[in-house]
Design an enzyme around this catalytic site. Structure first.
Site, PDB file in Angstrom:
ATOM      1  CB  SER A  19      -0.737   0.160   1.120  1.00  0.00           C
ATOM      2  OG  SER A  19       0.042   0.366   2.812  1.00  0.00           O
ATOM      3  CE  LYS A  20      -0.923   5.546  -4.618  1.00  0.00           C
ATOM      4  NZ  LYS A  20      -1.674   6.424  -5.385  1.00  0.00           N
ATOM      5  NE  ARG A  21      -2.600   3.255   5.065  1.00  0.00           N
ATOM      6  CZ  ARG A  21      -3.394   2.432   5.170  1.00  0.00           C
ATOM      7  NH1 ARG A  21      -3.674   1.797   6.160  1.00  0.00           N
ATOM      8  NH2 ARG A  21      -4.326   2.296   4.561  1.00  0.00           N
TER       9      ARG A  21
END
Ligand code: GLU
Length: 481
Positions: A250-252
């Site tokens: 994920s972008k996280r």
């Protein structure tokens, strides 16, 4: 066919691995086929817009060596197409779609839409406005009632919309599973769902290459192409990139973006090379490929349907392969910021250090851990001389260093080779084992058990005066044991 692909990022932050891969495949596919690669910034969703994100897209592509082929004039080159700068025209296309029966005006206000989702439990528009009379519509527009334009999915026809994805095969979605989504918002701006169709058509995109999150919306988009009477493009949806077997990257997962890779000391060609392999396997065995080789080898047949796991260890390995090919001079240039941040900053010749590092380092941010010991000699742990297997101890080390000191002092060349001669002569005397001698020298000179090069290489790097000083200091400390 004149192949045309596009990369259509939304400016929402850093250039994430998944985005960069989409971009790269679009570029490789176009270049492989002598086609055209278009860059289009999809910024119609102002809420998701992040300041500076367009610049990041731009600079990432420039650094990555991915050049787009056309666009509006910008500083003597091509700027990207920017949707917000084209916003005026989407409404006209939407009105045309209304006239063709593929869309309709919707005047439902938020209060009504809220009850709708509460009643049915699912947020699906109920086609309330699809059946408004022409007179009704005209009077509402005249009186200034806010409206959106929605796609008209002809659910009553009970159809199924299908297409053949170049990676995933046939994808079919029944009309009944689709919603009459908003194409033009009440502020007159298009949604992604509409703008991507209009722009892909106007830009004559032949192959839409993008992430698989759009796989199942595409049948809906195709219905718009059909309603407009436009040719559908071909589609190549790309598998997800996974963090592990079950989690999407994920972008996280912060560091999986281009800028962070650069910061960690990955080289651009290695990043591009690794990202190209995420979801695509070349037909041959060669994995290390530069942009030209990737372009030559890229083939949609090698693109996999299943998610590919982002494996940083493999990326490190690949990066090391690129570093090994560099000359010390080339390496010293890219490594300079990392040397400058380490304890050896400004104290050693970076090219000399680089000679020792190119075959021993995976990423540039490892440099400090390999060279800092050069400055950490003082007060090192004397237990480093202990080694049971070699029958090695501080006492033996003291004898060795005392005997070697005058021999080394008389070496005026002070090169790795000249010191090797001195050391070999000493080994041949047979008094001590090779392992004992090297250990004593390495620790005696560097104060470390793990060095990027052998004892004599390290001594050459340190220079004669400093090496002799260090050996003498080690002797002093060992005498105190
Ligand atoms: N703007 C979309 C995104 O960034 C692009 C999807 C597409 O390529 O059509 O996800």
């Amino acid at each position: 066919m004149d192949i045309r692909t596009r990369f259509a990022p939304s400016p929402t932050g850093f250039m994430h691995v998944g985005n960069l891969r989409t971009c790269l495949y679009g570029y490789l596919f176009a270049k492989k086929n002598g086609g055209t690669f278009v860059l289009r910034i999809e910024d119609t969703d102002q809420e998701r817009y992040v300041e500076g994100a367009v610049e990041i897209i731009y600079s990432t592509l420039a650094k990555a060596g991915i050049e787009h082929d056309e666009g509006p004039d910008k500083d003597g080159g091509y700027g990207p197409y920017i949707q917000s700068e084209r916003k005026g025209m989407y409404l006209d296309y939407a009105k045309d779609l209304v006239a063709k029966g593929g869309a309709y005006y919707c005047f439902c206000d938020k209060a009504r839409l809220d009850t709708l989702s509460n009643d049915s439990g699912i947020k699906k528009y109920d086609k309330h406005c699809a059946s408004l009379s022409q007179a009704d519509i005209e009077s509402k527009i005249k009186s200034g009632t806010p409206y959106v334009i929605r796609q008209n999915i002809r659910t009553e026809e009970g159809g199924v919309s299908s297409y053949d994805d170049m990676v995933f095969g046939t994808i079919s979605v029944p009309y009944s599973d689709m919603e009459d989504g908003v194409l033009i918002k009440s502020d007159g701006m298009p949604t992604y769902n509409f703008a991507n169709v209009v722009d892909d058509h106007l830009m004559k995109i032949t192959h839409v290459i993008r992430g698989m999150e759009y796989l199942s919306s595409t049948p809906k988009y195709n219905l718009m192409y059909d309603a407009f009477g436009w040719d559908r493009p071909l589609y190549m949806h790309l598998p997800q990139i996974m963090k592990d077997a079950t989690h999407k990257l994920s972008k996280r997962y912060g560091d999986a973006n281009f800028e962070d890779f650069l910061e960690k000391g990955y080289l651009v060609p290695a990043i591009i090379n690794y990202i190209a392999l995420l979801g695509w396997s070349p037909s041959g065995n060669q994995e290390k490929m530069d942009m030209a080789e990737l372009t030559e080898a890229f083939d949609v047949k090698g693109v996999s349907k299943s998610g590919s796991i982002f494996d940083e260890a493999k990326m490190r390995w690949l990066n090391a392969e690129y570093i090994k090919e560099m000359t010390p001079e080339q390496f010293a240039i890219v490594a300079k910021p990392y040397f400058d941040k380490s304890k050896v900053a400004g104290k050693y010749d970076y090219v000399q250090l680089s000679k020792l590092l190119t075959s021993r380092i995976e990423i540039l941010s490892d440099i400090a851990s390999k060279v800092d010991f050069l400055e950490e000699f003082k007060g090192y742990d004397l237990a480093l001389y202990d080694n049971k297997k070699n029958k090695m101890s501080g006492t033996v080390a003291l004898e060795i260093l005392e005997k070697m000191l005058p021999l080394l002092q008389s070496d005026n060349d002070w090169t790795n080779d000249s010191m090797q001669v001195v050391v070999n002569n000493f080994i041949e005397q047979g008094e001590y084992k090779k392992g004992q001698i090297f250990l004593a020298l390495r620790v005696g000179v560097t104060g470390s058990g793990m060095t990027p090069g052998g004892a004599t290489e390290m001594a050459e790097l340190l220079g004669k005066a400093e090496s002799i000083r260090r050996i003498s200091e080690s002797i002093e400390r060992l005498r105190g044991l």
